[in-house]
Design a protein around this motif. Structure first.
Motif, PDB file in Angstrom:
ATOM      1  N   GLY A  39      31.627 -32.819   9.269  1.00  0.00           N
ATOM      2  CA  GLY A  39      30.493 -33.428  10.068  1.00  0.00           C
ATOM      3  C   GLY A  39      29.715 -34.271   9.069  1.00  0.00           C
ATOM      4  O   GLY A  39      30.008 -35.921   8.220  1.00  0.00           O
ATOM      5  N   ASN A  40      28.566 -34.205   8.494  1.00  0.00           N
ATOM      6  CA  ASN A  40      27.908 -34.499   7.612  1.00  0.00           C
ATOM      7  C   ASN A  40      28.928 -34.604   5.886  1.00  0.00           C
ATOM      8  O   ASN A  40      28.953 -33.374   5.548  1.00  0.00           O
ATOM      9  N   LEU A  41      29.039 -35.985   5.318  1.00  0.00           N
ATOM     10  CA  LEU A  41      29.733 -35.376   4.212  1.00  0.00           C
ATOM     11  C   LEU A  41      28.570 -35.366   3.023  1.00  0.00           C
ATOM     12  O   LEU A  41      29.353 -34.604   1.952  1.00  0.00           O
ATOM     13  N   GLY A  42      27.450 -35.249   2.766  1.00  0.00           N
ATOM     14  CA  GLY A  42      26.729 -34.708   2.242  1.00  0.00           C
ATOM     15  C   GLY A  42      27.027 -33.008   1.878  1.00  0.00           C
ATOM     16  O   GLY A  42      26.293 -32.510   0.919  1.00  0.00           O
ATOM     17  N   ASP A  43      27.516 -32.630   2.806  1.00  0.00           N
ATOM     18  CA  ASP A  43      27.901 -30.860   2.687  1.00  0.00           C
ATOM     19  C   ASP A  43      29.129 -30.340   1.750  1.00  0.00           C
ATOM     20  O   ASP A  43      28.896 -29.693   1.579  1.00  0.00           O
ATOM     21  N   ILE A  44      29.645 -31.123   1.166  1.00  0.00           N
ATOM     22  CA  ILE A  44      30.501 -30.929   0.188  1.00  0.00           C
ATOM     23  C   ILE A  44      29.766 -31.013  -0.721  1.00  0.00           C
ATOM     24  O   ILE A  44      28.506 -30.981  -1.934  1.00  0.00           O
ATOM     25  N   THR A  45      30.324 -29.406  -1.723  1.00  0.00           N
ATOM     26  CA  THR A  45      29.733 -29.319  -3.292  1.00  0.00           C
ATOM     27  C   THR A  45      30.892 -29.770  -4.124  1.00  0.00           C
ATOM     28  O   THR A  45      31.779 -30.103  -3.767  1.00  0.00           O
ATOM     29  N   VAL A  46      29.869 -29.518  -5.058  1.00  0.00           N
ATOM     30  CA  VAL A  46      30.622 -29.639  -6.686  1.00  0.00           C
ATOM     31  C   VAL A  46      32.452 -29.317  -7.211  1.00  0.00           C
ATOM     32  O   VAL A  46      32.521 -30.020  -7.513  1.00  0.00           O
ATOM     33  N   ARG A  47      31.417 -27.560  -6.709  1.00  0.00           N
ATOM     34  CA  ARG A  47      33.212 -27.323  -7.077  1.00  0.00           C
ATOM     35  C   ARG A  47      34.506 -27.988  -6.348  1.00  0.00           C
ATOM     36  O   ARG A  47      35.390 -28.154  -6.634  1.00  0.00           O
ATOM     37  N   ALA A  48      34.061 -28.073  -4.655  1.00  0.00           N
ATOM     38  CA  ALA A  48      34.913 -28.338  -3.800  1.00  0.00           C
ATOM     39  C   ALA A  48      35.533 -30.196  -5.186  1.00  0.00           C
ATOM     40  O   ALA A  48      37.263 -30.508  -4.461  1.00  0.00           O
ATOM     41  N   LEU A  49      34.759 -30.971  -4.924  1.00  0.00           N
ATOM     42  CA  LEU A  49      35.154 -32.093  -5.838  1.00  0.00           C
ATOM     43  C   LEU A  49      35.506 -32.098  -6.658  1.00  0.00           C
ATOM     44  O   LEU A  49      36.967 -33.085  -6.901  1.00  0.00           O
ATOM     45  N   GLN A  50      35.315 -31.111  -7.644  1.00  0.00           N
ATOM     46  CA  GLN A  50      36.006 -30.543  -9.245  1.00  0.00           C
ATOM     47  C   GLN A  50      37.145 -30.947  -9.260  1.00  0.00           C
ATOM     48  O   GLN A  50      38.247 -31.005  -9.490  1.00  0.00           O
ATOM     49  N   THR A  51      37.433 -29.413  -8.292  1.00  0.00           N
ATOM     50  CA  THR A  51      39.138 -29.341  -7.769  1.00  0.00           C
ATOM     51  C   THR A  51      39.952 -30.271  -6.606  1.00  0.00           C
ATOM     52  O   THR A  51      41.014 -30.525  -7.336  1.00  0.00           O
ATOM     53  N   TYR A 131      52.278 -16.384  -7.519  1.00  0.00           N
ATOM     54  CA  TYR A 131      50.908 -17.242  -7.704  1.00  0.00           C
ATOM     55  C   TYR A 131      49.039 -17.053  -7.068  1.00  0.00           C
ATOM     56  O   TYR A 131      49.412 -16.451  -6.438  1.00  0.00           O
ATOM     57  N   LYS A 132      48.749 -17.726  -7.729  1.00  0.00           N
ATOM     58  CA  LYS A 132      47.450 -17.034  -7.421  1.00  0.00           C
ATOM     59  C   LYS A 132      46.829 -17.769  -5.891  1.00  0.00           C
ATOM     60  O   LYS A 132      46.701 -19.467  -6.966  1.00  0.00           O
ATOM     61  N   VAL A 133      45.939 -17.618  -5.730  1.00  0.00           N
ATOM     62  CA  VAL A 133      45.091 -18.264  -4.340  1.00  0.00           C
ATOM     63  C   VAL A 133      43.715 -18.546  -4.140  1.00  0.00           C
ATOM     64  O   VAL A 133      43.547 -17.672  -4.935  1.00  0.00           O
ATOM     65  N   ILE A 134      42.702 -19.431  -4.712  1.00  0.00           N
ATOM     66  CA  ILE A 134      41.378 -19.223  -5.217  1.00  0.00           C
ATOM     67  C   ILE A 134      40.973 -20.224  -3.989  1.00  0.00           C
ATOM     68  O   ILE A 134      41.090 -20.994  -4.099  1.00  0.00           O
ATOM     69  N   PRO A 135      39.820 -19.629  -3.559  1.00  0.00           N
ATOM     70  CA  PRO A 135      39.039 -20.029  -2.784  1.00  0.00           C
ATOM     71  C   PRO A 135      37.985 -20.530  -2.785  1.00  0.00           C
ATOM     72  O   PRO A 135      37.719 -20.462  -3.891  1.00  0.00           O
ATOM     73  N   ILE A 136      37.357 -21.713  -2.784  1.00  0.00           N
ATOM     74  CA  ILE A 136      36.921 -23.073  -2.745  1.00  0.00           C
ATOM     75  C   ILE A 136      35.468 -22.951  -1.203  1.00  0.00           C
ATOM     76  O   ILE A 136      35.975 -23.252  -0.517  1.00  0.00           O
ATOM     77  N   PRO A 137      34.533 -22.124  -1.903  1.00  0.00           N
ATOM     78  CA  PRO A 137      33.831 -21.622   0.096  1.00  0.00           C
ATOM     79  C   PRO A 137      33.053 -23.354   0.270  1.00  0.00           C
ATOM     80  O   PRO A 137      32.940 -24.219  -0.714  1.00  0.00           O
ATOM     81  N   GLY A 138      32.611 -23.066   1.598  1.00  0.00           N
ATOM     82  CA  GLY A 138      31.680 -24.391   1.934  1.00  0.00           C
ATOM     83  C   GLY A 138      32.415 -24.351   3.313  1.00  0.00           C
ATOM     84  O   GLY A 138      31.775 -22.977   3.340  1.00  0.00           O
ATOM     85  N   ALA A 139      31.911 -25.488   3.446  1.00  0.00           N
ATOM     86  CA  ALA A 139      31.330 -25.220   5.814  1.00  0.00           C
ATOM     87  C   ALA A 139      32.253 -24.816   6.112  1.00  0.00           C
ATOM     88  O   ALA A 139      33.435 -25.170   6.260  1.00  0.00           O
ATOM     89  N   SER A 140      31.581 -24.260   7.411  1.00  0.00           N
ATOM     90  CA  SER A 140      32.749 -23.577   8.060  1.00  0.00           C
ATOM     91  C   SER A 140      31.529 -23.551   9.516  1.00  0.00           C
ATOM     92  O   SER A 140      30.594 -22.923   9.747  1.00  0.00           O
TER      93      SER A 140
END
Length: 303
Positions: A39-51, A131-140
């Motif tokens: 909901g709140n876009l401020g909850d995006i993580t830096v790692r998510a943005l980089q990915t 292939y590898k699967v890599i989780p990028i955790p965040g909002a849930s």
């Protein structure tokens, strides 16, 4: 096909945050499961943005929804619609990206992918192909609701959406009734009142529960009480927004011995049919309903 949200020339791996531009590092080839805000876009993580910035493509449920996110953070990565209805057609495209040595990001419309959606099939195929699967955790949403609910959080069962029809819904709740855990459900706003009423009947009127609405958004609310209280509160209420229902674990009840069980059943059978008597006694004692029903049949037949 891939829908591009902008020209990537000169903008490869670029993203913005608080009006400042950044360049993301390159990614190793893999499928990245990226959590996005609920909901709140401020909850995006830096790692998510980089990915998202460094991926070759972003696979998403709805390109229009994800485009709102990519535009907000100046992401130029192409979008690929990937959802339950086109998965068989689009999955080979994702596999080809991985075969080419690229990184693919998978997002849902909101929150963490694969939580109550069918994306696990893609993950299984990617793993099977080596292939590898890599989780990028965040909002849930389930976790956001849980940590603010005030219900026991040491043992939790996420049950997703219940069946829509009353018969299968009742059966599912009966299966979960004695689970010694806090139960977490997603629910549609227009079914919230009816679902709470059924939960009160099946899980028990005195079970503690919380209805979390519009998590992380402007009108976020937490309604707390017993299932009976919440059922009454939401009976005639027009509910809007996304709903998470959390139900506390059942109360521990001492086991009834055989003599107590027979006494309770005989009393109930005097006024009601076998199935209803068994249901009432099972609910009162916490015993398995099927076992109570079998004993009720024995008593009714005089065995």
């Amino acid at each position: 096909m891939v829908a591009d949200t902008g020209d990537r020339s000169g903008g490869k791996n670029r993203y913005s945050l608080s009006e400042h531009g950044f360049t993301a590092p390159n990614l190793e080839p893999a499928l990245y499961i990226v959590s996005t805000p609920i909901g709140n876009l401020g909850d995006i993580t830096v790692r998510a943005l980089q990915t998202l910035a460094a991926a070759s493509v972003i696979a998403c449920e709805d390109t229009r929804v994800t485009a709102t996110l990519t535009q907000k953070f100046s992401l130029k990565t192409p979008l690929l619609a990937y959802h339950e209805h086109n998965a068989d057609k689009q999955r080979p495209k994702i596999m080809r990206e991985l075969e080419a040595g690229n990184a693919v990001a998978l997002v849902s419309d909101a929150g963490t992918p694969l939580v109550s959606d069918p994306g696990y099939r893609l993950v299984r195929d990617v793993v099977a192909a080596g292939y590898k699967v890599i989780p990028i955790p965040g909002a849930s949403a389930p976790l956001a609701g849980l940590v603010a609910a005030g219900l026991p959080s040491d043992t939790v069962l996420f049950a997703g959406f219940l069946p829509q029809k009353n018969g299968p819904k009742t059966k599912r709740l009966e299966e979960l009734a004695r689970t010694p855990a806090t139960l977490i459900f997603f629910e549609s706003p227009h079914r919230t009142g009816a679902t709470l009423s059924l939960m009160s009947d099946v899980l028990g009127e005195t079970r503690e529960a919380v209805v979390a609405r519009e998590l992380t958004k402007r009108f976020e609310t937490f309604e707390r009480g017993t299932l009976a209280e919440l059922s009454e509160r939401f009976a005639d209420q027009t509910v809007k927004g996304e709903i998470v229902i959390l139900v506390g674990p059942p109360e521990e009840k001492p086991d009834a011995d055989a003599e107590d069980l027979d006494s309770l059943l005989q009393e109930a059978l005097a006024d009601m049919p076998v199935s209803k008597a068994a249901k009432q006694v099972a609910k009162a004692t916490g015993l398995d309903r099927d076992e109570v029903y079998k004993r009720a049949l024995d008593l009714k037949s005089g065995s």
